[in-house]
Design an enzyme around this catalytic site. Structure first.
Site, PDB file in Angstrom:
ATOM      1  N   CYS A  11       1.272  -3.767  -9.596  1.00  0.00           N
ATOM      2  CA  CYS A  11       0.986  -3.875  -8.242  1.00  0.00           C
ATOM      3  C   CYS A  11      -0.701  -3.453  -7.989  1.00  0.00           C
ATOM      4  O   CYS A  11      -1.090  -2.595  -8.514  1.00  0.00           O
ATOM      5  CB  CYS A  11       1.824  -2.647  -7.400  1.00  0.00           C
ATOM      6  SG  CYS A  11       1.611  -2.625  -5.802  1.00  0.00           S
ATOM      7  N   CYS A  26      -2.101  -9.870  -5.780  1.00  0.00           N
ATOM      8  CA  CYS A  26      -0.864  -9.397  -5.388  1.00  0.00           C
ATOM      9  C   CYS A  26       0.030  -9.571  -6.039  1.00  0.00           C
ATOM     10  O   CYS A  26       0.536 -11.003  -6.142  1.00  0.00           O
ATOM     11  CB  CYS A  26      -0.545  -9.643  -3.825  1.00  0.00           C
ATOM     12  SG  CYS A  26       1.325  -9.281  -3.237  1.00  0.00           S
ATOM     13  N   ASN A  27       0.641  -8.860  -7.024  1.00  0.00           N
ATOM     14  CA  ASN A  27       1.565  -9.164  -7.981  1.00  0.00           C
ATOM     15  C   ASN A  27       3.166  -9.775  -7.535  1.00  0.00           C
ATOM     16  O   ASN A  27       3.447 -10.602  -7.635  1.00  0.00           O
ATOM     17  CB  ASN A  27       1.900  -7.906  -8.722  1.00  0.00           C
ATOM     18  CG  ASN A  27       0.864  -7.514  -9.657  1.00  0.00           C
ATOM     19  OD1 ASN A  27       0.918  -7.946 -11.032  1.00  0.00           O
ATOM     20  ND2 ASN A  27      -0.028  -6.754  -9.387  1.00  0.00           N
ATOM     21  N   THR A  28       3.358  -9.007  -6.210  1.00  0.00           N
ATOM     22  CA  THR A  28       4.626  -9.459  -5.806  1.00  0.00           C
ATOM     23  C   THR A  28       4.672 -10.993  -5.134  1.00  0.00           C
ATOM     24  O   THR A  28       5.506 -11.480  -5.204  1.00  0.00           O
ATOM     25  CB  THR A  28       5.246  -8.489  -4.568  1.00  0.00           C
ATOM     26  OG1 THR A  28       4.996  -7.118  -5.094  1.00  0.00           O
ATOM     27  CG2 THR A  28       6.470  -8.626  -4.223  1.00  0.00           C
ATOM     28  N   ALA A  29       3.326 -11.291  -4.522  1.00  0.00           N
ATOM     29  CA  ALA A  29       3.175 -12.639  -3.942  1.00  0.00           C
ATOM     30  C   ALA A  29       3.375 -13.673  -5.154  1.00  0.00           C
ATOM     31  O   ALA A  29       3.662 -14.813  -4.675  1.00  0.00           O
ATOM     32  CB  ALA A  29       1.985 -12.395  -3.169  1.00  0.00           C
ATOM     33  N   LYS A  64      -1.087   2.566   0.023  1.00  0.00           N
ATOM     34  CA  LYS A  64      -1.254   1.563   1.012  1.00  0.00           C
ATOM     35  C   LYS A  64      -1.778   2.553   2.285  1.00  0.00           C
ATOM     36  O   LYS A  64      -2.248   2.053   3.367  1.00  0.00           O
ATOM     37  CB  LYS A  64      -0.129   0.949   1.300  1.00  0.00           C
ATOM     38  CG  LYS A  64       0.142  -0.240   0.505  1.00  0.00           C
ATOM     39  CD  LYS A  64       1.255  -1.090   0.770  1.00  0.00           C
ATOM     40  CE  LYS A  64       1.397  -2.477  -0.190  1.00  0.00           C
ATOM     41  NZ  LYS A  64       0.433  -3.297  -0.031  1.00  0.00           N
ATOM     42  N   THR A  78       6.036  -3.014  -7.715  1.00  0.00           N
ATOM     43  CA  THR A  78       7.107  -2.720  -6.444  1.00  0.00           C
ATOM     44  C   THR A  78       8.583  -3.220  -6.876  1.00  0.00           C
ATOM     45  O   THR A  78       8.655  -3.885  -8.002  1.00  0.00           O
ATOM     46  CB  THR A  78       6.708  -3.503  -5.330  1.00  0.00           C
ATOM     47  OG1 THR A  78       6.861  -5.054  -5.691  1.00  0.00           O
ATOM     48  CG2 THR A  78       5.246  -3.257  -4.962  1.00  0.00           C
ATOM     49  N   ASP A 103       5.507  -8.828   4.389  1.00  0.00           N
ATOM     50  CA  ASP A 103       5.640  -7.912   3.247  1.00  0.00           C
ATOM     51  C   ASP A 103       6.468  -8.531   2.348  1.00  0.00           C
ATOM     52  O   ASP A 103       7.814  -8.937   2.561  1.00  0.00           O
ATOM     53  CB  ASP A 103       6.115  -6.588   3.660  1.00  0.00           C
ATOM     54  CG  ASP A 103       6.158  -5.608   2.463  1.00  0.00           C
ATOM     55  OD1 ASP A 103       7.195  -5.615   1.688  1.00  0.00           O
ATOM     56  OD2 ASP A 103       5.057  -5.011   2.312  1.00  0.00           O
ATOM     57  N   ARG A 104       5.817  -8.733   1.177  1.00  0.00           N
ATOM     58  CA  ARG A 104       6.646  -9.362   0.228  1.00  0.00           C
ATOM     59  C   ARG A 104       7.920  -8.867  -0.343  1.00  0.00           C
ATOM     60  O   ARG A 104       9.053  -9.442  -0.444  1.00  0.00           O
ATOM     61  CB  ARG A 104       5.638  -9.630  -1.122  1.00  0.00           C
ATOM     62  CG  ARG A 104       4.541 -11.040  -0.683  1.00  0.00           C
ATOM     63  CD  ARG A 104       3.636 -10.525   0.484  1.00  0.00           C
ATOM     64  NE  ARG A 104       2.787  -9.319  -0.090  1.00  0.00           N
ATOM     65  CZ  ARG A 104       2.197  -8.770   0.818  1.00  0.00           C
ATOM     66  NH1 ARG A 104       2.187  -9.127   2.281  1.00  0.00           N
ATOM     67  NH2 ARG A 104       1.567  -7.574   0.531  1.00  0.00           N
ATOM     68  N   THR A 105       7.717  -7.570  -0.681  1.00  0.00           N
ATOM     69  CA  THR A 105       8.758  -6.608  -1.179  1.00  0.00           C
ATOM     70  C   THR A 105       9.909  -6.584   0.081  1.00  0.00           C
ATOM     71  O   THR A 105      11.319  -6.593  -0.617  1.00  0.00           O
ATOM     72  CB  THR A 105       8.287  -5.477  -1.367  1.00  0.00           C
ATOM     73  OG1 THR A 105       7.405  -5.403  -2.442  1.00  0.00           O
ATOM     74  CG2 THR A 105       9.613  -4.221  -2.025  1.00  0.00           C
TER      75      THR A 105
END
Length: 495
Positions: A444, A327-330, A413, A371, A292-294
């Protein structure tokens, strides 16, 4: 220091049939030795048994095994960086186009070799007599090659074709059975005389097995072209260039799984197509096990860098032209891995910022729903640095509601798209609008499963623009496709 020039690597596929493949390999080695250039070449010859030789020259053979055999062999050659491949089999050249569309290593065309040779030997009109299998004859391989030129064709009549040509190749005492003298050559001689009597200037061996005995037929006064030697000479004269790869989008999937499917749907929706073949190739490395990136960005969760890089490398190894990560966070990890890749990652955040710059007036206030990991990494802030708009993020209370909408027990999710998750998201959205945001970025990739891109989304008695970065990314990927190289029609964006 002595500089060694790289050797030219040629692959020869044997087994199609076996004797003809060996004949081409022998003539290639002999030609290299005669010209004193053996040291400049590295040859790869492979031959394996496969189910596909019985009645392969008949009018309706089952060529499936032959096609897959050649494809697998070329893929093996590609591992050795072979630059071009010889396929010594006229039957196989009837489906070379099917193979070539799926590989980038060029297959040297035996028909191009013949056309080049005959043009050199006969400046004007030429009448050739063709000795070929029933299948090659039925597929009009020679007619398709020489149509519209000065070359005219003749084949043996049906009786000679069956009793002489086919029997000489495939009979119990034929060439494929290892009989390179005697009855097989006598039968071919009879067929050649028949064609010469019908006005042929020269005989062309349209079967690589017949080319094996070309010298014997010449010793009997037959003007026959040894197509195996012609094929070798052409391969040595003409260094084939690697073919351009067909455009393929590589997708790092599984981050998250539903967002991956949503992104693929957007690629398809934004491609104008009237049939399946008009769509763009997509390859997906779907790995929901990527950490998980967050959790990594705002806590002590496992670092996903290696997993993301491994996914990108697998896409690169599978001939993707570019990589999309829905995936924005990635994107907080993109800079870490891009320098180690040979193909570009299309940065969804940069594309979104560019879209805002193009579509909205300077000074616009842009709200970001994302996120906590995306916000903490400041990747959107970095992308927006220096731009003529202000980026707003929710306060702590409303950011908690965004996270609950995404990760809660009844969050997106977990498969929910209505109820509590929607209430939480709309509360955060309204909070940003009340602070002056007239553009909201759904930052996100789960959020567009709940709210779609809408440039006139009604909120509190007015309208704002909802932007979906995955839609923007999908359109950018479609736009980057090499439209001119597409085999069937144009690929256009749907507005």
């Amino acid at each position: 220091m002595i500089t060694q020039h790289p050797k030219t690597r040629l692959g020869i596929i044997g087994g199609l049939g076996a004797l003809a493949g060996v004949d081409v390999y022998f003539k290639l080695v002999r030609s290299l030795a005669r010209e004193g250039i053996s040291e400049d070449y590295e040859l790869f010859f492979e031959q394996h048994p496969f189910d596909g030789n019985e009645n392969s020259g008949g009018e309706k053979p089952n060529l499936n095994a032959r096609k897959l055999y050649i494809f697998d062999m070329i893929r093996q050659f590609e591992k050795h960086h072979v630059e071009s491949v010889l396929v010594p089999c006229f039957i196989s050249h009837t489906f070379i186009r099917e193979l070539q569309t799926e590989i980038t290593t060029p297959i040297v065309s035996i028909m191009d070799a013949l056309r080049f040779h005959l043009k050199e030997q006969f400046a004007g009109a030429c009448h050739i007599g063709v000795l070929a299998s029933d299948y090659v004859k039925s597929k009009k391989l020679f007619e398709n090659t020489f149509s519209g030129g000065d070359i005219t064709l003749s084949y043996p009549d049906d009786a000679i074709q069956t009793d002489c040509v086919m029997h000489a190749i495939y009979g119990d005492q034929g060439i494929k059975a290892g009989n390179l003298r005697g009855a097989a050559v006598d039968l071919l001689h009879q067929a050649c005389v028949h064609l010469l009597d019908r006005g042929a200037d020269v005989i062309v061996s349209g079967a690589t097995d017949i080319a094996i005995v070309a010298d014997l037929l010449r010793s009997r006064g037959i003007p026959i072209v040894d197509t195996n030697q012609v094929y070798v000479d052409y391969a040595l004269r003409n260094r084939e260039k690697p073919l351009p790869r067909s455009f393929k989008i590589g997708v790092v999937g599984g981050v998250g799984p539903a967002a991956t499917v949503d992104f693929m749907n957007k690629i398809i929706h934004n491609t104008s197509a009237s049939r399946d073949q008009d769509h763009i190739k997509i390859i997906v490395e779907h790995n929901p096990k990527i950490p998980d990136r967050t959790a990594n960005l705002i806590g002590d969760g496992e670092d996903p860098t290696i997993a993301l890089y491994a996914a990108c490398k697998r896409l690169e190894d599978n001939d993707a032209a570019l990589i999309a990560i829905p995936c924005n966070t990635a994107h907080a990890y993109v800079k870490r891995i891009q320098a180690h890749l040979a193909i570009p990652i299309v940065n969804m955040l940069d594309e979104t910022v560019a879209y805002i710059r193009q579509q909205f007036a300077a000074g616009v206030k842009v709200g970001l729903l994302a996120t906590s990991g995306t916000i903490a990494s400041r990747v959107y802030h970095e992308a927006a640095d220096g731009q003529a708009f202000e980026l707003l993020v929710p306060d702590d209370i409303h950011q908690a509601r965004v996270m609950h909408a995404i990760y809660g027990e009844e969050g997106i999710k977990a498969g929910y798209t209505d109820g509590t998750c929607r209430d939480d998201l709309m509360a955060a959205l309204l909070h940003l609008v009340q602070r002056g945001a007239t553009v909201i970025v759904l930052g996100c990739t789960e959020l567009p499963l709940l709210l779609k891109q809408d440039l006139a989304f009604p909120v509190a008695g007015s309208h704002i623009a909802l932007l979906d970065p995955t839609t923007i990314l999908a359109r950018s990927c479609v736009a980057r496709s090499d439209i001119s190289s597409q085999q069937h029609g144009s690929v256009m964006l749907v507005s």
